[in-house]
Scaffold this active site. Structure first.
Site, PDB file in Angstrom:
ATOM      1  N   ASP A  22       1.458  -4.284   8.970  1.00 14.20           N
ATOM      2  CA  ASP A  22       0.287  -3.450   8.754  1.00 14.20           C
ATOM      3  C   ASP A  22      -0.923  -4.377   8.672  1.00 14.20           C
ATOM      4  OD1 ASP A  22      -1.784  -1.868   7.733  1.00 14.20           O
ATOM      5  OD2 ASP A  22      -0.396  -0.548   6.677  1.00 14.20           O
ATOM      6  N   TYR A  24     -11.110   2.529  10.345  1.00 16.24           N
ATOM      7  CA  TYR A  24     -12.335   2.832   9.577  1.00 16.24           C
ATOM      8  C   TYR A  24     -12.722   1.756   8.581  1.00 16.24           C
ATOM      9  CZ  TYR A  24      -8.576   4.771   6.632  1.00 16.24           C
ATOM     10  OH  TYR A  24      -7.421   4.933   5.929  1.00 16.24           O
ATOM     11  N   LYS A  25     -11.945   0.668   8.495  1.00 13.55           N
ATOM     12  CA  LYS A  25     -12.269  -0.393   7.527  1.00 13.55           C
ATOM     13  C   LYS A  25     -13.156  -1.440   8.198  1.00 13.55           C
ATOM     14  CE  LYS A  25      -8.290   0.743   4.725  1.00 13.55           C
ATOM     15  NZ  LYS A  25      -6.846   0.633   4.570  1.00 13.55           N
ATOM     16  N   ARG A  59     -12.473  -3.835  -7.114  1.00 18.07           N
ATOM     17  CA  ARG A  59     -12.269  -4.495  -5.835  1.00 18.07           C
ATOM     18  C   ARG A  59     -13.579  -4.479  -5.057  1.00 18.07           C
ATOM     19  NH1 ARG A  59      -8.343  -2.075  -1.196  1.00 18.07           N
ATOM     20  NH2 ARG A  59     -10.121  -0.685  -1.075  1.00 18.07           N
ATOM     21  N   PHE A 111       0.858  -1.188   0.000  1.00 18.24           N
ATOM     22  CA  PHE A 111       0.000   0.000   0.000  1.00 18.24           C
ATOM     23  C   PHE A 111       0.901   1.247   0.000  1.00 18.24           C
ATOM     24  CE2 PHE A 111      -2.784   3.246   1.723  1.00 18.24           C
ATOM     25  CZ  PHE A 111      -3.982   2.972   1.095  1.00 18.24           C
TER      26      PHE A 111
HETATM   27  C1  LIG Z   1      -6.093   1.754   4.371  1.00 22.00           C
HETATM   28  C2  LIG Z   1      -4.653   1.519   4.570  1.00 22.00           C
HETATM   29  C3  LIG Z   1      -3.844   2.515   5.135  1.00 22.00           C
HETATM   30  C4  LIG Z   1      -4.435   3.857   5.448  1.00 22.00           C
HETATM   31  O1  LIG Z   1      -3.575   4.747   6.055  1.00 22.00           O
HETATM   32  P1  LIG Z   1      -4.175   6.124   6.592  1.00 22.00           P
HETATM   33  O2  LIG Z   1      -3.019   6.807   7.215  1.00 22.00           O
HETATM   34  O3  LIG Z   1      -5.270   5.801   7.556  1.00 22.00           O
HETATM   35  O4  LIG Z   1      -4.739   6.866   5.431  1.00 22.00           O
HETATM   36  C5  LIG Z   1      -2.510   2.218   5.352  1.00 22.00           C
HETATM   37  N1  LIG Z   1      -2.003   1.005   5.003  1.00 22.00           N
HETATM   38  C6  LIG Z   1      -2.775   0.039   4.445  1.00 22.00           C
HETATM   39  C7  LIG Z   1      -2.187  -1.282   4.095  1.00 22.00           C
HETATM   40  C8  LIG Z   1      -4.105   0.275   4.202  1.00 22.00           C
HETATM   41  O5  LIG Z   1      -4.854  -0.661   3.640  1.00 22.00           O
END
Ligand SMILES: *Cc1c(COP(=O)(O)O)cnc(C)c1O
Length: 411
Positions: A197, A222-223, A370, A126
């Site tokens: 992560d 938030y997911k 997705r 990501f």
């Molecule tokens: C959604 C996600 C993030 C989001 O990071 P934010 O700082 O909350 O925007 C980070 N890493 C991964 C792997 C994600 O899926």
């Protein structure tokens, strides 16, 4: 073998998690397949936020730091999240974004590795994870080298120079799951620490950080935790590492913040990974989502996630087999997190047409559609309905309209 509507009805009737759907605000006709980007609103958030706003903030004002336990909310909710990821109480703290927590975890891990010079990750991670690592390396004038390798050669790249390996457990596009324990053991054998992560893991698959001997982890609120837009994220630090030096040395991570002393002295526990004043209102909403997730049995959540994804893939094959969708996730469901993804030359336009028909998934550049599968609020009928609408869009070539070709700022 084709799947009948009777099969679908029976799957829904026998779903042990079906009562959780009533816990969420769900609009009529909507099939929401984006809970891996932004979870739905748990109904209990509304009365809880009203209480937090009117009673705690409105009436209690500053006394609520103690009277409403605002001061302990980051560790209180952290302890609850700990149960979802195989951590102990006192090992998880809530606050800030995932990106900021990545920085905190990376720098803390680096402080434990004074003789090593490389931070390692994989190219398809990501982006924010890799951006944070690149920025850190630039800030340190390249004294710590940022290195990325192809997803399959991470373990081979572990040599005596690697201080920290950063990986996402469930890949955000392909949903491929990495074996947390195996990779952690390999990294440790090479003398490296690992930052995991868990953004697409927590609340979606079973995670056992302490069984894996994990060092640090971060994840999103938030997911799958349904904490709301911009919900605070969380950081896990194994008890072994509570002496790691926090670089974001703000006053909330101080051993005695209200002594207002001149010099920074880190708290002796997980609190040292806090920085500034915690986002109290965001934590209040997130706690509702976390509580709800704790009420569900994660083994049942995982089983249903697999069943939903298998149904999705089988129906796409059966009803949309002629339209050129390429399944890009692992075919073995045990290696796949809680989403399915397909590559298609017109992925963007088709996703726009789906949204117009009230099926919400997302598009990930360059050509991926997705669909997040959230077992707490999705039914098997939702999946059948989504694939039916996808079929109609393909047969009618509805995606081929000029208005679906303009890229929006958020996809
Ligand atoms: C959604 C996600 C993030 C989001 O990071 P934010 O700082 O909350 O925007 C980070 N890493 C991964 C792997 C994600 O899926």
């Amino acid at each position: 073998m084709s799947i009948s509507s009777k099969d679908i009805v029976s799957l829904d009737a026998n779903d042990p998690l079906r009562h959780f759907r009533d816990e969420f605000h769900i609009r009529e006709n909507l099939v929401y397949l984006d809970g891996n980007s932004l979870g739905m609103l748990p109904k209990r958030v509304l009365p809880r936020m009203k209480e937090a706003l009117t009673e705690e903030w409105g009436e209690g004002l500053i006394t609520s730091w103690l009277n409403a336990d605002w001061v302990n909310s980051p560790s209180r909710v952290g302890d609850k999240i700990a149960k979802l990821i195989g951590a102990d109480a006192g090992e998880v703290i809530v606050g800030e974004s995932t990106s900021i927590n990545l920085f905190k975890a990376l720098t803390a891990a680096l402080s434990l590795q004074p003789n090593r010079t490389v931070i390692l990750t994989e190219t398809t991670n990501f982006p924010t994870d890799n951006y944070i690592m690149q920025g850190l390396s630039m800030f340190l004038d390249g004294k710590i080298e940022y290195k990325e390798v192809s997803p399959d050669s991470v373990c081979e790249a572990l040599d005596e120079s690697v201080a920290v390996l950063l990986l996402t457990q469930v890949h955000y596009k392909t949903a491929k799951i990495r074996n947390l324990k195996e990779v952690t053991e390999k990294a440790h054998a090479a003398g490296a620490l690992v930052v995991w992560d868990l953004s697409h893991s927590t609340g979606a698959i079973e995670v056992d950080l302490n069984d894996a001997g994990a060092d640090f982890a971060v994840g999103c609120g938030y997911k799958f935790l349904n904490g709301g837009p911009g919900a605070p994220a969380y950081l896990f630090a194994s008890k072994r590492h509570h002496s790691a030096q926090p670089v974001l040395s703000g006053w909330f991570g101080h051993a005695k913040p209200f002594d207002f002393t001149g010099n920074y002295e880190a708290a002796p526990n997980i609190n040292r990974f806090q920085c500034g004043t915690p986002p109290v209102l965001g934590i209040s909403a997130l706690e509702c989502g976390v509580d709800l997730m704790l009420e569900a049995n994660i083994a049942e959540v995982r089983a249903k996630s697999i069943a939903l994804s298998e149904l999705f893939v089988n129906l796409v094959e059966e009803l949309c087999g002629d339209f050129g969708f390429e399944f890009i996730c692992p075919r073995d469901e045990r290696e796949r997190g809680s989403q399915v993804a397909f590559a298609h030359p017109h992925a963007y336009e088709i996703m726009q047409a789906l949204k117009a028909r009230d099926v919400i998934g997302d598009f990930r550049a360059p050509n991926i559609m997705r669909f997040g599968l959230t077992p707490l609020y999705l039914s098997y009928s939702d999946i059948a309905e989504a694939v039916q609408r996808l079929r109609t869009i393909c047969i009618e070539r509805e995606w081929n309209r000029p208005e679906y070709r303009t890229r929006a700022a958020v996809t």
